[in-house]
Write a protein that holds these residues in place. Structure first.
Motif, PDB file in Angstrom:
ATOM      1  N   ARG A  96       0.634  -9.697  -5.344  1.00 42.66           N
ATOM      2  CA  ARG A  96       0.878  -9.590  -3.903  1.00 42.66           C
ATOM      3  C   ARG A  96       2.087  -8.683  -3.658  1.00 42.66           C
ATOM      4  O   ARG A  96       3.069  -8.745  -4.389  1.00 42.66           O
ATOM      5  CB  ARG A  96       1.151 -10.960  -3.279  1.00 42.66           C
ATOM      6  CG  ARG A  96      -0.094 -11.838  -3.187  1.00 42.66           C
ATOM      7  CD  ARG A  96       0.224 -13.224  -2.631  1.00 42.66           C
ATOM      8  NE  ARG A  96       1.072 -13.928  -3.613  1.00 42.66           N
ATOM      9  CZ  ARG A  96       2.228 -14.533  -3.312  1.00 42.66           C
ATOM     10  NH1 ARG A  96       2.685 -14.550  -2.077  1.00 42.66           N
ATOM     11  NH2 ARG A  96       2.928 -15.142  -4.259  1.00 42.66           N
ATOM     12  N   VAL A  97       1.983  -7.846  -2.618  1.00 42.89           N
ATOM     13  CA  VAL A  97       3.085  -6.947  -2.283  1.00 42.89           C
ATOM     14  C   VAL A  97       4.238  -7.776  -1.722  1.00 42.89           C
ATOM     15  O   VAL A  97       4.063  -8.539  -0.776  1.00 42.89           O
ATOM     16  CB  VAL A  97       2.641  -5.866  -1.274  1.00 42.89           C
ATOM     17  CG1 VAL A  97       3.824  -5.039  -0.805  1.00 42.89           C
ATOM     18  CG2 VAL A  97       1.579  -4.964  -1.895  1.00 42.89           C
ATOM     19  N   CYS A 100       7.599  -3.371   0.815  1.00 44.11           N
ATOM     20  CA  CYS A 100       6.904  -2.100   1.058  1.00 44.11           C
ATOM     21  C   CYS A 100       7.842  -1.262   1.901  1.00 44.11           C
ATOM     22  O   CYS A 100       8.011  -1.509   3.092  1.00 44.11           O
ATOM     23  CB  CYS A 100       5.589  -2.361   1.783  1.00 44.11           C
ATOM     24  SG  CYS A 100       4.726  -0.866   2.317  1.00 44.11           S
ATOM     25  N   GLY A 165      -5.669   1.318  -1.108  1.00 44.07           N
ATOM     26  CA  GLY A 165      -5.205   0.024  -0.622  1.00 44.07           C
ATOM     27  C   GLY A 165      -3.699  -0.010  -0.430  1.00 44.07           C
ATOM     28  O   GLY A 165      -3.200  -0.594   0.541  1.00 44.07           O
ATOM     29  N   LEU A 166      -2.957   0.609  -1.352  1.00 43.95           N
ATOM     30  CA  LEU A 166      -1.505   0.670  -1.202  1.00 43.95           C
ATOM     31  C   LEU A 166      -1.117   1.516   0.012  1.00 43.95           C
ATOM     32  O   LEU A 166      -0.214   1.147   0.773  1.00 43.95           O
ATOM     33  CB  LEU A 166      -0.855   1.232  -2.462  1.00 43.95           C
ATOM     34  CG  LEU A 166      -0.864   0.339  -3.695  1.00 43.95           C
ATOM     35  CD1 LEU A 166      -0.255   1.072  -4.892  1.00 43.95           C
ATOM     36  CD2 LEU A 166      -0.146  -0.977  -3.441  1.00 43.95           C
ATOM     37  N   GLU A 168      -2.906   1.911   2.686  1.00 45.56           N
ATOM     38  CA  GLU A 168      -3.243   1.110   3.861  1.00 45.56           C
ATOM     39  C   GLU A 168      -2.183   0.029   4.102  1.00 45.56           C
ATOM     40  O   GLU A 168      -1.799  -0.226   5.244  1.00 45.56           O
ATOM     41  CB  GLU A 168      -4.633   0.481   3.696  1.00 45.56           C
ATOM     42  CG  GLU A 168      -5.081  -0.328   4.891  1.00 45.56           C
ATOM     43  CD  GLU A 168      -5.052   0.460   6.204  1.00 45.56           C
ATOM     44  OE1 GLU A 168      -4.690  -0.149   7.238  1.00 45.56           O
ATOM     45  OE2 GLU A 168      -5.378   1.662   6.208  1.00 45.56           O
ATOM     46  N   GLU A 169      -1.714  -0.597   3.046  1.00 51.24           N
ATOM     47  CA  GLU A 169      -0.648  -1.600   3.174  1.00 51.24           C
ATOM     48  C   GLU A 169       0.606  -0.966   3.765  1.00 51.24           C
ATOM     49  O   GLU A 169       1.268  -1.543   4.625  1.00 51.24           O
ATOM     50  CB  GLU A 169      -0.332  -2.225   1.813  1.00 51.24           C
ATOM     51  CG  GLU A 169       0.742  -3.275   1.837  1.00 51.24           C
ATOM     52  CD  GLU A 169       0.356  -4.574   2.523  1.00 51.24           C
ATOM     53  OE1 GLU A 169       1.257  -5.411   2.748  1.00 51.24           O
ATOM     54  OE2 GLU A 169      -0.838  -4.769   2.840  1.00 51.24           O
ATOM     55  N   TYR A 170       0.941   0.237   3.334  1.00 52.60           N
ATOM     56  CA  TYR A 170       2.082   0.947   3.881  1.00 52.60           C
ATOM     57  C   TYR A 170       1.867   1.232   5.375  1.00 52.60           C
ATOM     58  O   TYR A 170       2.759   0.984   6.203  1.00 52.60           O
ATOM     59  CB  TYR A 170       2.336   2.248   3.112  1.00 52.60           C
ATOM     60  CG  TYR A 170       3.435   3.051   3.752  1.00 52.60           C
ATOM     61  CD1 TYR A 170       4.770   2.709   3.550  1.00 52.60           C
ATOM     62  CD2 TYR A 170       3.150   4.137   4.575  1.00 52.60           C
ATOM     63  CE1 TYR A 170       5.789   3.422   4.161  1.00 52.60           C
ATOM     64  CE2 TYR A 170       4.157   4.856   5.182  1.00 52.60           C
ATOM     65  CZ  TYR A 170       5.478   4.493   4.965  1.00 52.60           C
ATOM     66  OH  TYR A 170       6.480   5.200   5.587  1.00 52.60           O
ATOM     67  N   ARG A 172      -0.009  -0.340   7.478  1.00 56.18           N
ATOM     68  CA  ARG A 172      -0.006  -1.606   8.205  1.00 56.18           C
ATOM     69  C   ARG A 172       1.432  -2.070   8.477  1.00 56.18           C
ATOM     70  O   ARG A 172       1.749  -2.528   9.577  1.00 56.18           O
ATOM     71  CB  ARG A 172      -0.761  -2.668   7.403  1.00 56.18           C
ATOM     72  CG  ARG A 172      -0.981  -3.978   8.143  1.00 56.18           C
ATOM     73  CD  ARG A 172      -1.759  -4.983   7.318  1.00 56.18           C
ATOM     74  NE  ARG A 172      -1.030  -5.488   6.170  1.00 56.18           N
ATOM     75  CZ  ARG A 172       0.003  -6.335   6.240  1.00 56.18           C
ATOM     76  NH1 ARG A 172       0.441  -6.773   7.388  1.00 56.18           N
ATOM     77  NH2 ARG A 172       0.602  -6.750   5.133  1.00 56.18           N
ATOM     78  N   ARG A 173       2.301  -1.912   7.488  1.00 59.30           N
ATOM     79  CA  ARG A 173       3.679  -2.379   7.642  1.00 59.30           C
ATOM     80  C   ARG A 173       4.586  -1.378   8.340  1.00 59.30           C
ATOM     81  O   ARG A 173       5.656  -1.742   8.820  1.00 59.30           O
ATOM     82  CB  ARG A 173       4.264  -2.709   6.265  1.00 59.30           C
ATOM     83  CG  ARG A 173       3.588  -3.897   5.614  1.00 59.30           C
ATOM     84  CD  ARG A 173       4.393  -4.358   4.431  1.00 59.30           C
ATOM     85  NE  ARG A 173       3.710  -5.370   3.649  1.00 59.30           N
ATOM     86  CZ  ARG A 173       4.326  -6.155   2.793  1.00 59.30           C
ATOM     87  NH1 ARG A 173       5.639  -6.047   2.612  1.00 59.30           N
ATOM     88  NH2 ARG A 173       3.648  -7.051   2.099  1.00 59.30           N
TER      89      ARG A 173
END
Length: 175
Positions: A96-97, A100, A165-166, A168-170, A172-173
């Motif tokens: 889990r991240v 970020c 995915g990474l 996208e996580e960036y 999103r945050r």
């Protein structure tokens, strides 16, 4: 006969004093563009046995850096962006991240210092991203990095999806 493999790192510059210059950065940047891994290191330390490793790490946005940690022996690391931008991640042991961060050369957040034993990884957000990196030596390929079992190995088909995915996580945050 197979073609010679592209080096992961260039040879350290000669001399007791190395001047960091735009022309040096450009030379290393060009090598990163030519590298099949889309990144390259220019070490400033003269030996893998040196107790302190200093280097330029130039990375392109399509390069995959598998999350890893430095556990045995424990090693601290620090990065300062000289050019470009990147997303820097730390991870829990289960993948889990945790953190970020957006880092940008000349920006409010332009580097990090990381304690030993923490899973981490990064994604270049701009072409020709140049990082000045420092970490404890010596370097031994057999134990330098403990790769995350939950992240795909470099060179496998799963890396593009994981990298997406990474990103996208960036996003999103950091909308």
């Amino acid at each position: 006969m197979s073609p010679p493999s592209f080096p992961r790192a260039l040879a350290a510059p000669d001399g007791e004093l190395v001047v960091l210059s735009r022309s040096l950065v450009e030379r290393v940047t060009e090598s990163s563009r030519e590298s099949p891994r889309r990144r390259i290191i220019l070490p400033f330390h003269k030996s893998e046995a040196d107790p302190l490793h200093r280097m330029l790490n130039v990375i392109q946005p399509d390069s995959y850096v598998r999350p890893h940690r430095h556990l045995e022996p424990p090693k601290s690391e620090a990065w300062v962006l000289l050019r470009g931008a990147l997303a820097f991640f730390t991870f829990e042991d289960d993948g889990r991240v945790r953190d970020c961060l957006g880092l940008e050369a000349g920006g409010e957040h332009f580097g990090v210092d990381l304690a030993p034993g923490i899973f981490h990884g990064l994604v270049a957000l701009a072409p020709d991203t140049v990082i000045f990196e420092v970490k404890n030596g010596p370097y031994a390929p057999t134990n330098d990095k403990a790769f995350a079992s939950w992240a795909p190995a470099e060179g496998t088909p799963e890396t593009s999806g994981y990298l997406a995915g990474l990103r996208e996580e960036y996003r999103r945050r950091h909308p």
